[in-house]
Design an enzyme around this catalytic site. Structure first.
Site, mmCIF file in Angstrom:
data_model
loop_
_atom_site.group_PDB
_atom_site.id
_atom_site.type_symbol
_atom_site.label_atom_id
_atom_site.label_comp_id
_atom_site.label_asym_id
_atom_site.label_seq_id
_atom_site.Cartn_x
_atom_site.Cartn_y
_atom_site.Cartn_z
ATOM 1 N N ASP A 47 48.560 35.430 38.466
ATOM 2 C CA ASP A 47 49.138 36.331 37.470
ATOM 3 C C ASP A 47 49.401 37.703 38.094
ATOM 4 O O ASP A 47 49.982 38.582 37.454
ATOM 5 C CB ASP A 47 48.263 36.419 36.217
ATOM 6 C CG ASP A 47 46.894 36.995 36.495
ATOM 7 O OD1 ASP A 47 46.559 37.211 37.675
ATOM 8 O OD2 ASP A 47 46.144 37.241 35.520
ATOM 9 N N SER A 48 49.030 37.855 39.368
ATOM 10 C CA SER A 48 49.445 39.051 40.126
ATOM 11 C C SER A 48 50.967 39.147 40.146
ATOM 12 O O SER A 48 51.523 40.192 40.485
ATOM 13 C CB SER A 48 48.896 38.996 41.558
ATOM 14 O OG SER A 48 49.183 37.752 42.162
ATOM 15 N N GLU A 118 39.545 33.597 35.207
ATOM 16 C CA GLU A 118 38.597 34.636 35.584
ATOM 17 C C GLU A 118 37.372 34.619 34.674
ATOM 18 O O GLU A 118 37.489 34.331 33.484
ATOM 19 C CB GLU A 118 39.277 36.012 35.510
ATOM 20 C CG GLU A 118 40.452 36.146 36.458
ATOM 21 C CD GLU A 118 41.130 37.510 36.394
ATOM 22 O OE1 GLU A 118 40.621 38.431 35.708
ATOM 23 O OE2 GLU A 118 42.182 37.663 37.047
ATOM 24 N N GLU A 185 36.288 37.980 44.714
ATOM 25 C CA GLU A 185 37.178 39.084 45.110
ATOM 26 C C GLU A 185 36.426 40.402 45.244
ATOM 27 O O GLU A 185 35.680 40.808 44.343
ATOM 28 C CB GLU A 185 38.303 39.213 44.043
ATOM 29 C CG GLU A 185 39.290 40.299 44.376
ATOM 30 C CD GLU A 185 40.578 40.232 43.548
ATOM 31 O OE1 GLU A 185 40.776 39.253 42.789
ATOM 32 O OE2 GLU A 185 41.380 41.166 43.682
HETATM 33 O O1 KIV Z 1 46.546 36.621 40.630
HETATM 34 C C1 KIV Z 1 46.177 36.620 41.813
HETATM 35 O O2 KIV Z 1 46.961 36.782 42.769
HETATM 36 C C2 KIV Z 1 44.755 36.420 42.081
HETATM 37 C C3 KIV Z 1 44.277 36.731 43.459
HETATM 38 C C4 KIV Z 1 43.989 38.186 43.557
HETATM 39 C C5 KIV Z 1 43.126 35.886 43.861
HETATM 40 O O3 KIV Z 1 44.023 36.075 41.199
#
Ligand code: KIV
Length: 277
Positions: A47-48, A118, A185
């Site tokens: 979701d980044s 998460e 993380e």
């Molecule tokens: O959304 C993402 O890219 C992540 C990474 C930071 C592990 O969760």
């Protein structure tokens, strides 16, 4: 020869054999196909993408529709790479039923290989319900970007004895709930090592030091594409943004000078054009 796609069982096998592996992000077909051509074993459609692709300030505004839209082309572009679909904020926190429904939707509508969400001990009951019905779940603890505001921003986690202990308890709770691996993380090296030793499943570290089974980085960070923001744990293995700007400027300069398009880039067939009536 194209690489062999990793399976869920390989995660544990690789850890048990002490074989390291690597994990990066992709959000589109072209990038996925480039990663597929590399030796990297795993792609996260994270979701980044809210920040990297859509320009948001955080990941919180990303929707299920956004995730499905981006996971599909990645699955298409990377047939030899294990693909993780991230569950966006608000798609699993409400109830185990909501989490199961949305995880099934991500898997069924995109054909990705597992979901990631998460949370630590607080999410363990939900994850247990998901794994009980056969959903492959990857956990994510430490700095969890969806709750970065509650954590005081994008900061290192587990930096106190109590914080480190809580993370170990979170990892154990996730393992008991049935995750097959855990993203960890932004924690001190010793916490990465302690968690990796405390759980049987592999720990996939992003800023968690060297003593974990797998290293994770966001592709746009490690190839220096995203811009000036660079977390401490990111090593830049190439400088693609610089290369792209140089290429674009060359195109611009040659357009203005007339050097482009030269004859090899033109259809040089002569056609007798009749007079217009
Ligand atoms: O959304 C993402 O890219 C992540 C990474 C930071 C592990 O969760």
């Amino acid at each position: 020869m194209s690489k062999q796609k990793m399976t869920i069982l390989d995660f544990q096998k690789y850890k048990d054999e002490g074989r390291k592996f690597a994990y990066c992000t992709a959000y589109d077909y072209t990038t996925a196909s480039i990663v597929n051509e590399s030796e990297i074993e795993i792609i996260l459609v994270g979701d980044s993408l809210g920040m990297v692709m859509l320009g948001y300030d955080s990941t919180v505004g990303v929707t299920m529709e956004d995730m499905i839209h981006h996971i599909r082309p990645v699955v298409k572009g990377a047939p030899n790479t294990f693909i993780v679909g991230d569950m966006p904020f608000g798609s699993y926190q409400e109830s185990p039923e909501q989490a199961i429904r949305n995880a099934c939707r991500l898997l069924a509508e995109t054909n990705c290989d597992c979901v990631k969400l998460e949370g630590g001990a607080n999410m363990a009951p939900t994850i247990k319900r998901m794994t009980d019905v056969g959903i492959p779940v990857m956990g994510h603890i430490g700095l969890t970007p969806q709750s970065a505001t509650n954590l005081g921003g994008f900061k290192m986690q587990g930096g106190t004895p109590e914080g480190a202990k809580k993370l170990i308890q979170d990892a154990l709770a996730l393992e008991a709930a049935g995750v097959f691996s855990i993203v960890l993380e932004c924690v001190p090296n010793c916490v990465g090592k302690a968690i990796s030793e405390a759980v049987h499943v592999p720990v996939l570290g992003i800023g968690a030091g060297p003593d974990v089974a797998c290293q994770v980085l966001i592709t746009q960070d490690m190839l220096d594409m995203y811009g000036d923001f660079k977390p401490k744990f990111v090593k830049q293995f190439a400088h693609i943004r610089r290369e792209m700007v140089a290429g674009l400027n060359q195109f611009h300069a040659e357009t203005l000078s007339g050097a482009f398009p030269s004859p090899e880039f033109c259809y040089n067939k002569e056609v007798e054009i009749p007079p217009l009536e």
